[in-house]
Design an enzyme around this catalytic site. Structure first.
Site, mmCIF file in Angstrom:
data_model
loop_
_atom_site.group_PDB
_atom_site.id
_atom_site.type_symbol
_atom_site.label_atom_id
_atom_site.label_comp_id
_atom_site.label_asym_id
_atom_site.label_seq_id
_atom_site.Cartn_x
_atom_site.Cartn_y
_atom_site.Cartn_z
ATOM 1 N N THR A 1 -2.997 41.598 26.297
ATOM 2 C CA THR A 1 -3.421 40.241 25.918
ATOM 3 C C THR A 1 -3.864 40.196 24.454
ATOM 4 O O THR A 1 -4.591 41.059 23.986
ATOM 5 C CB THR A 1 -4.563 39.703 26.816
ATOM 6 O OG1 THR A 1 -4.092 39.589 28.143
ATOM 7 C CG2 THR A 1 -5.071 38.353 26.371
ATOM 8 N N ARG B 1 0.193 31.588 39.203
ATOM 9 C CA ARG B 1 -1.118 32.229 39.034
ATOM 10 C C ARG B 1 -1.653 31.984 37.619
ATOM 11 O O ARG B 1 -0.930 32.081 36.642
ATOM 12 C CB ARG B 1 -0.976 33.720 39.305
ATOM 13 C CG ARG B 1 -2.268 34.555 39.119
ATOM 14 C CD ARG B 1 -2.350 35.194 37.765
ATOM 15 N NE ARG B 1 -3.440 36.168 37.670
ATOM 16 C CZ ARG B 1 -3.817 36.741 36.535
ATOM 17 N NH1 ARG B 1 -3.211 36.455 35.400
ATOM 18 N NH2 ARG B 1 -4.805 37.609 36.521
ATOM 19 N N VAL B 2 -2.921 31.650 37.520
ATOM 20 C CA VAL B 2 -3.563 31.484 36.218
ATOM 21 C C VAL B 2 -4.673 32.521 36.126
ATOM 22 O O VAL B 2 -5.466 32.663 37.061
ATOM 23 C CB VAL B 2 -4.148 30.064 36.067
ATOM 24 C CG1 VAL B 2 -4.876 29.918 34.734
ATOM 25 C CG2 VAL B 2 -3.039 29.018 36.177
ATOM 26 N N GLY B 3 -4.715 33.240 35.000
ATOM 27 C CA GLY B 3 -5.743 34.267 34.813
ATOM 28 C C GLY B 3 -6.959 33.726 34.093
ATOM 29 O O GLY B 3 -7.165 32.514 33.974
ATOM 30 N N ASP B 4 -7.767 34.645 33.600
ATOM 31 C CA ASP B 4 -8.994 34.270 32.886
ATOM 32 C C ASP B 4 -8.713 33.689 31.500
ATOM 33 O O ASP B 4 -9.497 32.879 30.978
ATOM 34 C CB ASP B 4 -9.882 35.506 32.703
ATOM 35 C CG ASP B 4 -9.175 36.577 31.873
ATOM 36 O OD1 ASP B 4 -8.030 36.939 32.223
ATOM 37 O OD2 ASP B 4 -9.743 37.018 30.851
ATOM 38 N N THR C 1 -8.980 40.688 27.643
ATOM 39 C CA THR C 1 -8.077 41.678 28.183
ATOM 40 C C THR C 1 -8.650 42.283 29.449
ATOM 41 O O THR C 1 -9.861 42.460 29.552
ATOM 42 C CB THR C 1 -7.805 42.752 27.106
ATOM 43 O OG1 THR C 1 -6.754 43.568 27.524
ATOM 44 C CG2 THR C 1 -9.026 43.566 26.770
ATOM 45 N N GLY C 2 -7.810 42.527 30.421
ATOM 46 C CA GLY C 2 -8.268 43.123 31.666
ATOM 47 C C GLY C 2 -7.859 42.320 32.880
ATOM 48 O O GLY C 2 -6.984 41.467 32.809
ATOM 49 N N GLY D 1 -7.822 39.635 35.039
ATOM 50 C CA GLY D 1 -8.262 38.246 34.929
ATOM 51 C C GLY D 1 -8.776 37.638 36.214
ATOM 52 O O GLY D 1 -9.645 36.765 36.193
#
Ligand code: ASP
Length: 293
Positions: free
Chosen positions: A150, A178-181, A202-203, A205
């Site tokens: 990211t 899907r939506v991440g952080d 990063t990581g 989410g």
């Protein structure tokens, strides 16, 4: 003037910011331009960013991106956006031109089209490396990719304005939609001109979004903590809540209004990031990795 970017691959973006700022560009323009270059490059897609990023379970590259200005807190985001190699630019257009702050999926693509983007075929968004990884995923029916990269970039300009941007193709082989952080305010990014900005860029989410880490970092900087101490403190807080054995991957970067830079992460290798003040970009690491009590 100062900037900070996630991971070693953000060097090109940080260097580009330096040149743009020398030519008088403001923070938001710098974030957009510098990030677009990396987002659109298939080679850097393997860092889970933009064109060439990992596809979802259905083999489609869907990107999340967001931008936030510290004054007074303007925000724009896109999520699960297909067919656009520079999703952060679309997020900026959402911020500047739409009455809403976040658009997702086909709605985000329709808005991008209205703004003059052509929505490209998925084959143009895929890299060979992404295709190989997807074929491997189909064979094994599970992701062997451990990639959490990211792109996050924070810029403080000569007028004292701060802007943060985040862009990702998200968790490899995620469920469609899907939506991440990354595009969520307070989770993937946050900016406040009275304190500074942070990117929880990063990581994992799905875990990160439960803790609003970027908002938390900025609140701690407002209370007087340095960017490095604020990032470290948020990582420790999360670790205390979830327990050491369940800790997940997360990396944070932060920049305050004095131009001080900091980062922290839970990864077990040195978390590298690039930052610069007035001079040349300098590679730094949260060393060796964040201490977790
Ligand atoms: N944090 C991002 C997400 O979960 C991307 C990543 O770092 O893997 O969408």
């Amino acid at each position: 003037m100062a900037a900070v970017g996630t991971w070693a691959f953000s060097l090109a973006a940080v260097e580009r910011v330096r040149r743009l700022m020398a030519a008088g560009s403001g923070a938001t323009h710098c974030v957009q331009e510098a990030m677009a270059e990396l987002e659109n490059d298939k080679e850097t897609g393997c860092f889970v960013v933009g064109r060439g990023g990992f596809p979802n379970k259905a083999g489609v590259v869907q990107c999340d991106a967001a931008i936030m200005e510290g004054l007074p807190g303007r925000f724009g985001a896109v999520a699960a956006l297909p067919g656009v190699g520079i999703p952060l630019t679309v997020a900026r257009m959402v911020m500047d031109k739409n009455t809403h702050n976040m658009l997702v999926g086909e709605g985000a693509a329709a808005f991008a089209k209205e703004q003059g983007f052509s929505i490209e075929d998925n084959s143009d968004m895929m890299s060979e490396a992404g295709l190989d990884a997807y074929e491997e995923f189909l064979e094994n029916r599970k992701s062997t990719s451990k990639n959490h990269d990211t792109l996050g970039l924070i810029v403080l300009d000569h007028l004292g304005n701060i802007t943060v941007g985040v862009s990702t193709s998200g968790a490899p082989f995620k469920d469609p939609g899907r939506v991440g952080d990354s595009p969520l305010p307070g989770c993937g990014l946050y900016a406040d001109n009275r304190a500074g900005a942070a990117a929880g860029a990063t990581g994992d989410g799905d875990k990160i979004m439960c803790f609003c880490p970027s908002f938390h970092v900025v609140q701690l900087m407002k209370q007087g903590l340095s960017p490095a101490d604020a990032c470290q403190s948020v990582i420790q807080d999360i670790c205390h809540r979830v327990g050491k054995k369940d800790i997940f991957e997360i990396g944070l970067i932060a920049l305050n209004m004095k131009g001080e830079i900091g980062a922290a992460s839970t990864v077990s290798f040195p978390y590298t990031f690039w930052g610069y003040g007035m001079e040349a970009a300098e590679q730094r690491q949260s060393n060796p990795h964040t201490h977790i009590d």
